[in-house]
Write a protein that holds these residues in place. Structure first.
Motif: not given
Length: 426
Positions: A83-97, A115-122, A298-301
């Motif tokens: 769980h990382g909220l919107d922090m920078s993580t190695a896993a997120k960096r690998a996906f974005l690249q 990255f909004p909430g984790p579902t399509g409606t988000n 920042p943080g608006e959504h």
């Protein structure tokens, strides 16, 4: 493998006594599923069910895909961030690249990734908020039989009366217009829409955006023509409206190309992606938009679960395994031809009962004149070991969403089972 699909045993009491009445899929498939692999689910009695539902399009690469599972297990085994909220993580960096290298750059798409909430409606809610923020207007145009999600903003641009009624409050700031083919070509494409936009007496507040599905899944597998989509894109440009493509169910290769709009040549201003972007059924969603629209503070959504790192891991593995070349796209189109041919045979055998066939890639619909028939076919298919759902405003369409990794033999098995279910429910 036990293929004796008799009457399923009743669901344990805890489902009836504790779980809400809102549950739905379990009513049509009255068994308790225990495990799954590839194109099959297995219940507690060991019965196998060929899955032409694929998690409503969330499992394009099949159940427990071994490549994705291996990456996930390795990540969890080394105590990777969960769980990382919107922090920078190695896993997120690998996906974005990987997403940039495999998807965006080859298609010359300049999108920023949110990255909004984790579902399509988000993702849809984020897209609607951003469009209204950028344009400073409230109205969003949607289309007949559209489905964009179950939260209030997404429901406002959804067509289904039953789902809209569940909101319990007025659904405002949206205007529905006819989808491609809705008026049976009685009027030229967008003639009515353009007249509303240019007539000061029309009563239409100038829209911020238009939201559209290239194939309406829940709406009954209604397929928009490429020329209709191009016309819509040109109309949006002429009248200063953003074009939002909802690719939550039809993206990630479901229609062949990674994005369902690629065939038309349209480049939307905003794209929503979810369901199979994680590849493993893990919650994950994206809202993509051109850089000049990135007006967020920042943080608006935000949202607690917008940083699902295990989903980043499986998403990256899926991109690496399936999207560094065009083999999956070609395979999907080939499998789609196989489905189309068999559905055409079913229609020819039941010309007075089947309205037609609809689809692209590996999303197909078989609509019936008798609006109760599709439910009976789906129920019989379940008894025979095949999972299919219904769609359309009256649930009159059998909807086929097999995994993109389905084999020709599995596809043939499922289509033969469907054909039998149609015959046996006449």
């Amino acid at each position: 493998m036990n293929r004796n699909h008799g009457d399923a045993s009743p669901a344990p009491d805890v489902f009836e006594t504790l779980e809400s009445e809102v549950r739905s899929y379990c009513r049509g498939w009255p068994t308790v599923f225990d495990r799954a692999h590839g194109s099959y689910l297995y219940d507690e009695q060991g019965r196998a069910y060929l899955d032409f539902f694929a998690g409503a399009g969330s499992l394009n690469y099949g159940h427990n895909n071994p490549v994705l599972k291996s990456a996930l297990l390795d990540y969890l085994g080394r105590d990777g961030i969960t769980h990382g909220l919107d922090m920078s993580t190695a896993a997120k960096r690998a996906f974005l690249q990987a997403f940039q290298d495999a998807i965006l750059r080859p298609r010359q798409l300049p999108y920023k990734v949110m990255f909004p909430g984790p579902t399509g409606t988000n993702a849809v809610e984020a897209a609607l908020k951003l469009a209204r923020k950028v344009k400073g207007r409230e109205t969003v145009v949607s289309f007949t039989n559209a489905f964009h999600g179950m939260t209030l903003g997404a429901l406002a641009v959804t067509g289904n009366a039953f789902k809209r009624a569940g909101a319990g409050v007025p659904l405002v700031h949206s205007t529905p217009l006819p989808y491609d083919g809705y008026l049976d070509d009685a009027t030229p494409d967008f003639a009515w829409f353009e007249r509303l936009l240019t007539d000061k007496g029309s009563g239409l507040d100038h829209p911020a955006a238009v939201i559209v599905e290239t194939v309406q899944g829940e709406g009954g597998i209604n397929v928009a023509r490429p020329e209709w989509l191009r016309g819509l894109g040109e109309l949006c440009r002429r009248h200063d409206m953003l074009l939002i493509v909802d690719d939550v169910q039809m993206g990630c290769g479901r229609t062949g190309a990674f994005f369902s709009f690629e065939e038309s040549g349209v480049v939307p201003d905003i794209v929503t992606v979810s369901k199979s972007i994680s590849g493993y059924g893990l919650p994950m969603a994206l809202c993509l938009f051109t850089p000049e629209l990135d007006a967020w503070e920042p943080g608006e959504h935000n949202g607690t679960f917008r940083g699902n790192n295990p989903a980043f891991v499986t998403a990256t593995a899926a991109l690496d395994a399936y999207w560094t070349d065009d083999q999956l796209e070609k395979q999907t189109l080939l499998r789609g031809e196989q489905v189309s041919q068999e559905l055409a045979t079913i229609r020819a055998e039941h010309p007075d009962e089947v309205q037609g066939i609809r689809g692209r890639g590996l999303v197909w619909g078989l609509p019936f004149h008798d609006t109760q028939r599709a439910a009976r076919v789906a129920a019989r298919a379940f008894q025979l070991g095949l999972l299919v759902e219904t769609s359309g405003p009256d649930s009159e369409v059998i909807k086929l969403l097999p995994p993109l990794t389905v084999t020709p033999d599995e596809l043939d098995e499922g289509l033969r089972t469907l054909s039998r279910a149609v015959r046996e429910t006449a």
